[in-house]
Design an enzyme around this catalytic site. Structure first.
Site, PDB file in Angstrom:
ATOM      1  N   HIS A  14       0.820  -1.206   0.000  1.00 58.25           N
ATOM      2  CA  HIS A  14       0.000   0.000   0.000  1.00 58.25           C
ATOM      3  C   HIS A  14       0.858   1.262   0.000  1.00 58.25           C
ATOM      4  O   HIS A  14       0.581   2.217  -0.745  1.00 58.25           O
ATOM      5  CB  HIS A  14      -0.916  -0.028   1.227  1.00 58.25           C
ATOM      6  CG  HIS A  14      -1.720   1.207   1.403  1.00 58.25           C
ATOM      7  ND1 HIS A  14      -1.515   2.078   2.446  1.00 58.25           N
ATOM      8  CD2 HIS A  14      -2.726   1.740   0.666  1.00 58.25           C
ATOM      9  CE1 HIS A  14      -2.360   3.095   2.339  1.00 58.25           C
ATOM     10  NE2 HIS A  14      -3.105   2.903   1.281  1.00 58.25           N
TER      11      HIS A  14
ATOM     12  N   GLU B  50       2.300   1.753  -3.429  1.00 55.68           N
ATOM     13  CA  GLU B  50       1.280   2.300  -4.340  1.00 55.68           C
ATOM     14  C   GLU B  50       1.220   3.826  -4.231  1.00 55.68           C
ATOM     15  O   GLU B  50       1.151   4.539  -5.234  1.00 55.68           O
ATOM     16  CB  GLU B  50      -0.079   1.685  -4.010  1.00 55.68           C
ATOM     17  CG  GLU B  50      -1.259   2.280  -4.763  1.00 55.68           C
ATOM     18  CD  GLU B  50      -2.424   2.598  -3.858  1.00 55.68           C
ATOM     19  OE1 GLU B  50      -2.904   3.752  -3.884  1.00 55.68           O
ATOM     20  OE2 GLU B  50      -2.856   1.709  -3.108  1.00 55.68           O
ATOM     21  N   HIS B  51       1.263   4.338  -3.009  1.00 56.93           N
ATOM     22  CA  HIS B  51       1.275   5.794  -2.817  1.00 56.93           C
ATOM     23  C   HIS B  51       2.498   6.424  -3.471  1.00 56.93           C
ATOM     24  O   HIS B  51       2.406   7.477  -4.111  1.00 56.93           O
ATOM     25  CB  HIS B  51       1.294   6.114  -1.318  1.00 56.93           C
ATOM     26  CG  HIS B  51      -0.064   6.159  -0.687  1.00 56.93           C
ATOM     27  ND1 HIS B  51      -0.606   7.298  -0.163  1.00 56.93           N
ATOM     28  CD2 HIS B  51      -0.991   5.185  -0.499  1.00 56.93           C
ATOM     29  CE1 HIS B  51      -1.802   7.041   0.330  1.00 56.93           C
ATOM     30  NE2 HIS B  51      -2.058   5.755   0.147  1.00 56.93           N
TER      31      HIS B  51
ATOM     32  N   GLU C 113      -3.822   8.116   7.194  1.00 65.74           N
ATOM     33  CA  GLU C 113      -4.866   7.239   6.655  1.00 65.74           C
ATOM     34  C   GLU C 113      -5.165   6.100   7.628  1.00 65.74           C
ATOM     35  O   GLU C 113      -6.328   5.744   7.849  1.00 65.74           O
ATOM     36  CB  GLU C 113      -4.419   6.689   5.297  1.00 65.74           C
ATOM     37  CG  GLU C 113      -5.496   5.924   4.559  1.00 65.74           C
ATOM     38  CD  GLU C 113      -5.037   5.428   3.195  1.00 65.74           C
ATOM     39  OE1 GLU C 113      -5.841   4.746   2.522  1.00 65.74           O
ATOM     40  OE2 GLU C 113      -3.887   5.704   2.799  1.00 65.74           O
TER      41      GLU C 113
END
Length: 430
Positions: A48, A51-52, A126
């Site tokens: 994740h 991906e950012h 997040e």
């Protein structure tokens, strides 16, 4: 409805597309066969976070360049990570496909993994946001209850401790190991020519892919699952947020169509049993629904309900009652037909979306599952019988298989309530 075309390059990268003459847009996605289940505990959240970082600059484009180019194209660019895949996807006018593709391929193949310090703070925010939203974090707790210490039981978003400490070098190594050609699929749907798309991918592969055609490391299979468990997280909330779940069927299991009908009957629509019994008839909850996910070698199926303390026991009694009704074969013909027609209607409506068509192609090819035509999918749904649904419900929702996860103020209330769905869990719930 166009037919899809597919090509496999010499380096193992795959290209799949569907031409739709009546539109001027193209939805395109770079699909990578890596997700949170591929991480070791010490890497939890790497997929994740990476991906950012794909958006934070490449060898040819800065982060601001990427944002300005897509804004200038009037296009949409986004990405997502799941437990089994990562996808970078966009929707642009057909005239802008080459520009969009060039930027996206650079993001996937040549990220600089820069601005790590600032982006890790974004991801930590997040994580904190999800933890502050129990209606979201309860699903991670439910997966943990079902899958235990297997990577499928960990949150996709990652572990705050790992995200806070993972190094740029480690993320670079993770990218080199996982973003390899045989683990990549380019999927597109819309006003796109397949041969032109293949040429773009081949050119990008020659210019940007500095990796061999080696395969990514095999992921850890689910060889066995733990016994059903109860997991409770105390939190000062007005409601109890609860998931009752169990292992489901994998994405290649032919019973997945019966699972979709079962989901629809129980809680997938406004006319479904749990929505009607819990919300409409008794007003015990605002939000109640069923959910299901298919993985490579297993699945997850369950029910979510958010309710106040005084309604918790009654809500879970109704969940247990409806599970029992399915196990007893209480499924009317009209109910079955309505569920199947709803599923087919949703599928046919999705034909109008180039994004939905691209997602269908990308998911099937990256997962190496059979890519059925829409007509074949509709036929499979039509073929589901009431006996199929009852047999699957009897297996999946057997009380001893049901794990229960809860977030709320008092563990005692939760412990008493879970007995309604799995009596074996009442003493273990806290």
């Amino acid at each position: 409805m166009g037919a899809h075309e597919s090509t496999t390059l010499e380096n193992g990268m795959r290209v799949v597309s569907e031409h739709i003459e009546a539109v001027r847009s193209v939805a395109i996605g770079f699909w990578v066969g890596v997700g949170s289940r591929d991480e070791r505990a010490s890497q939890a959240g790497a997929s994740h976070l990476l991906e950012h970082l794909l958006f934070k600059g490449t060898t040819s484009y800065t982060a601001q360049d990427i944002a300005e180019i897509f804004d200038g194209l009037g296009g949409e660019l986004n990405a997502a990570t799941t437990r089994e895949l990562t996808v970078v996807h966009a929707r642009v006018l057909d005239d802008h496909l080459e520009t969009a593709f060039d930027v996206m391929s650079d993001m996937v193949h040549s990220p600089t993994i820069s601005d790590l310090a600032s982006e890790r703070e974004v991801v930590l925010e997040e994580i904190a946001m999800v933890e502050d939203a129990p209606q979201e974090s309860i699903h991670d707790l439910s997966s943990q209850a079902i899958f235990g210490d297997h990577p499928l039981g960990r949150p996709v978003i990652g572990n705050a401790e790992v995200v806070s400490t993972v190094s740029r070098r480690a993320l670079g190594a993770y990218h080199r190991a996982r973003y390899v050609p045989p683990n990549l699929v380019v999927a597109a749907a819309g006003h796109v020519d397949h041969d032109r798309l293949v040429r773009l991918v081949e050119q990008a592969s020659r210019a940007k892919v500095k990796l061999s055609a080696r395969k990514a490391a095999a992921r850890r299979p689910v060889r066995s699952l733990p016994s059903a468990t109860a997991a409770f997280q105390p939190k000062d909330t007005e409601q109890y947020h609860v998931c009752v779940g169990a292992p489901g069927v994998c994405r290649s299991d032919p019973r997945r169509f019966a699972a979709a009908v079962l989901d629809n009957v129980l809680g997938g629509t406004a006319s479904s049993r749990l929505f009607q019994e819990i919300r409409e008839k008794r007003g015990l909850a605002y939000s109640v629904y069923t959910f299901g996910t298919h993985y490579e070698d297993t699945g997850e199926i369950g029910v979510y309900v958010g309710t106040r303390a005084e309604n918790l026991g009654r809500c879970l009694e109704l969940v247990g009652r409806e599970f029992g009704a399915v196990r007893q074969g209480e499924l009317g013909e009209a109910e079955l037909v309505r569920a199947k027609e709803h599923l087919k209607g949703r599928i046919m409506l999705s034909l109008e979306s180039t994004v939905a068509r691209m997602n269908r192609l990308g998911r099937a090819v990256i997962a190496e599952t059979e890519l059925l035509s829409f007509d074949e999918v509709l036929a499979q749904i039509d073929a589901v019988s009431g006996d199929d649904v009852v047999a699957l419900g009897s297996e999946l929702f057997a009380p001893a298989r049901l794990s229960v996860a809860g977030i709320g103020p008092r563990g005692g209330d939760f412990r008493r309530a879970v007995c309604a769905v799995n009596p074996l869990l009442g003493e273990e719930a806290v």
